[in-house]
Write a protein that holds these residues in place. Structure first.
Motif, PDB file in Angstrom:
ATOM      1  N   GLU A   1      10.502   1.813   5.114  1.00 49.80           N
ATOM      2  CA  GLU A   1       9.835   0.738   5.787  1.00 49.80           C
ATOM      3  C   GLU A   1       8.802   1.547   6.827  1.00 49.80           C
ATOM      4  O   GLU A   1       7.671   0.929   7.096  1.00 49.80           O
ATOM      5  N   TYR A   2       8.991   2.788   6.954  1.00 53.13           N
ATOM      6  CA  TYR A   2       7.856   3.530   7.855  1.00 53.13           C
ATOM      7  C   TYR A   2       7.010   4.362   7.085  1.00 53.13           C
ATOM      8  O   TYR A   2       6.281   5.201   7.840  1.00 53.13           O
ATOM      9  N   GLY A   3       6.939   4.202   6.035  1.00 49.75           N
ATOM     10  CA  GLY A   3       6.089   4.927   5.225  1.00 49.75           C
ATOM     11  C   GLY A   3       6.714   5.994   4.093  1.00 49.75           C
ATOM     12  O   GLY A   3       7.875   5.979   3.988  1.00 49.75           O
ATOM     13  N   VAL A   4       5.875   6.642   3.642  1.00 48.77           N
ATOM     14  CA  VAL A   4       6.157   7.671   2.528  1.00 48.77           C
ATOM     15  C   VAL A   4       6.582   9.012   3.387  1.00 48.77           C
ATOM     16  O   VAL A   4       5.395   9.782   3.654  1.00 48.77           O
ATOM     17  N   ARG A   5       7.594   9.283   3.694  1.00 47.01           N
ATOM     18  CA  ARG A   5       8.012  10.596   4.432  1.00 47.01           C
ATOM     19  C   ARG A   5       8.578  11.622   3.496  1.00 47.01           C
ATOM     20  O   ARG A   5       9.478  11.163   2.762  1.00 47.01           O
ATOM     21  N   SER A   6       7.872  12.724   3.357  1.00 52.48           N
ATOM     22  CA  SER A   6       8.619  13.893   2.711  1.00 52.48           C
ATOM     23  C   SER A   6      10.093  14.188   3.304  1.00 52.48           C
ATOM     24  O   SER A   6      10.195  14.138   4.240  1.00 52.48           O
TER      25      SER A   6
ATOM     26  N   MET B   1      10.073  11.684  -4.954  1.00 49.55           N
ATOM     27  CA  MET B   1      10.105  12.417  -6.408  1.00 49.55           C
ATOM     28  C   MET B   1      11.460  11.733  -7.016  1.00 49.55           C
ATOM     29  O   MET B   1      11.540  11.907  -8.028  1.00 49.55           O
ATOM     30  N   GLY B   2      11.990  10.959  -6.317  1.00 50.27           N
ATOM     31  CA  GLY B   2      13.226  10.257  -6.970  1.00 50.27           C
ATOM     32  C   GLY B   2      12.811   8.508  -7.256  1.00 50.27           C
ATOM     33  O   GLY B   2      11.481   8.450  -7.033  1.00 50.27           O
ATOM     34  N   PRO B   3      13.746   7.864  -7.257  1.00 50.07           N
ATOM     35  CA  PRO B   3      13.225   6.405  -7.205  1.00 50.07           C
ATOM     36  C   PRO B   3      13.047   5.738  -5.919  1.00 50.07           C
ATOM     37  O   PRO B   3      13.823   5.198  -5.378  1.00 50.07           O
ATOM     38  N   TRP B   4      11.802   6.048  -5.333  1.00 47.89           N
ATOM     39  CA  TRP B   4      11.224   5.478  -4.086  1.00 47.89           C
ATOM     40  C   TRP B   4      10.910   4.212  -4.461  1.00 47.89           C
ATOM     41  O   TRP B   4      10.174   3.701  -5.134  1.00 47.89           O
ATOM     42  N   ALA B   5      11.447   3.234  -3.174  1.00 44.61           N
ATOM     43  CA  ALA B   5      11.175   1.991  -3.117  1.00 44.61           C
ATOM     44  C   ALA B   5      11.018   1.419  -1.784  1.00 44.61           C
ATOM     45  O   ALA B   5      11.656   2.003  -0.795  1.00 44.61           O
ATOM     46  N   VAL B   6      10.290   0.315  -1.444  1.00 39.57           N
ATOM     47  CA  VAL B   6      10.490  -0.397  -0.097  1.00 39.57           C
ATOM     48  C   VAL B   6      10.487  -1.803  -0.293  1.00 39.57           C
ATOM     49  O   VAL B   6       9.948  -2.406  -1.215  1.00 39.57           O
TER      50      VAL B   6
ATOM     51  N   ASN C   1       1.552   6.553   5.924  1.00 37.81           N
ATOM     52  CA  ASN C   1       1.965   5.032   6.280  1.00 37.81           C
ATOM     53  C   ASN C   1       0.516   4.235   6.465  1.00 37.81           C
ATOM     54  O   ASN C   1      -0.085   4.470   7.450  1.00 37.81           O
ATOM     55  N   ASN C   2       0.423   3.351   5.379  1.00 32.41           N
ATOM     56  CA  ASN C   2      -0.799   2.415   5.255  1.00 32.41           C
ATOM     57  C   ASN C   2      -2.069   2.808   5.858  1.00 32.41           C
ATOM     58  O   ASN C   2      -2.829   2.707   6.467  1.00 32.41           O
TER      59      ASN C   2
ATOM     60  N   LYS D   1       1.034  -1.209  -0.102  1.00 35.12           N
ATOM     61  CA  LYS D   1      -0.002  -0.084  -0.076  1.00 35.12           C
ATOM     62  C   LYS D   1       0.821   1.238  -0.158  1.00 35.12           C
ATOM     63  O   LYS D   1       0.475   2.124  -0.522  1.00 35.12           O
ATOM     64  N   ASN D   2       2.002   1.421   0.823  1.00 38.89           N
ATOM     65  CA  ASN D   2       2.920   2.451   0.821  1.00 38.89           C
ATOM     66  C   ASN D   2       3.440   2.599  -0.386  1.00 38.89           C
ATOM     67  O   ASN D   2       3.675   3.762  -0.774  1.00 38.89           O
ATOM     68  N   TRP D   3       4.009   1.607  -1.286  1.00 37.67           N
ATOM     69  CA  TRP D   3       4.704   1.869  -2.542  1.00 37.67           C
ATOM     70  C   TRP D   3       3.899   2.417  -3.473  1.00 37.67           C
ATOM     71  O   TRP D   3       3.806   3.271  -4.282  1.00 37.67           O
ATOM     72  N   LYS D   4       2.515   1.826  -3.432  1.00 38.42           N
ATOM     73  CA  LYS D   4       1.371   2.233  -4.436  1.00 38.42           C
ATOM     74  C   LYS D   4       1.170   3.732  -4.148  1.00 38.42           C
ATOM     75  O   LYS D   4       1.144   4.675  -5.086  1.00 38.42           O
ATOM     76  N   GLU D   5       1.179   4.027  -2.781  1.00 34.90           N
ATOM     77  CA  GLU D   5       0.729   5.334  -2.558  1.00 34.90           C
ATOM     78  C   GLU D   5       1.761   6.449  -2.861  1.00 34.90           C
ATOM     79  O   GLU D   5       1.775   7.418  -3.229  1.00 34.90           O
TER      80      GLU D   5
END
Length: 188
Positions: A138-143, A123-128, A179-180, A83-87
């Protein structure tokens, strides 16, 4: 204000609303809204098919924001990380619609991705979930301060310029986290 409408089944209406909320918190004002009718929108989010391993994209040719569900190979990840990666991808593509380029170095921002490096800047190559992905993801999509500064620059270049994310100049460690399905913010 960027107006979004979703036809996607891959990115749920809740995820689209969360992405709008995320950008609004990061900006410090309302810059993204979700509308109920396609004719009211600036961008339509929908699903498609692509024969390369592209996960999604934002186009400037009137095709809107597209995601390619068949290209996502994330079944080995936890439900939270999926869910975090999709978001993160949705937030990223909306960032392009707001005028922010890839952040990752090089002419098209692809240096990091080409080197197999994932970063914390969404805005870069984000992955988890990978062996070479930052533990922070691992703790979510943090700006990050870089994401906020890129938004501030984009807002200054709009046809009707806006001061956005100005907090980043005085409080660069603050931010927004998804996060989730939960959004938190330390931005004043």
């Amino acid at each position: 204000m960027l107006k979004l409408y979703t036809k996607s089944t891959f990115m749920t209406p809740e995820m689209v609303q969360d992405a709008a909320t995320y950008w609004n918190k990061l900006a410090g004002k309302r810059i993204v809204v979700v509308v109920n009718q396609q004719y009211q929108s600036d961008e339509v989010i929908h699903d498609g098919q692509h024969d390369r391993h592209v996960l999604g994209g934002q186009t400037y040719n009137g095709q809107g924001i597209k995601f390619y569900p068949d290209n996502w190979q994330i079944s080995a990840l936890s439900a939270k990380n999926q869910k975090n990666w999709k978001e993160a991808a949705l937030i990223h593509e909306i960032g392009h619609a707001l005028g922010i380029p890839h952040l990752g170095g090089g002419l098209l921002g692809s240096n990091a991705a080409n080197a197999g490096v994932s970063i914390t800047d969404f805005m870069g190559p984000w992955a988890v979930g990978g062996t070479h992905t930052p533990i922070q993801n691992e703790y979510g999509v943090r700006s990050t301060a870089v994401d906020a500064a890129a938004l501030a620059l984009a807002g200054a270049s709009w046809q009707k310029p806006q001061r956005l994310a100005s907090w980043v100049l005085t409080s660069p460690t603050r931010g927004v986290t998804y996060n989730n399905g939960r959004i938190t913010s330390t931005i004043p």
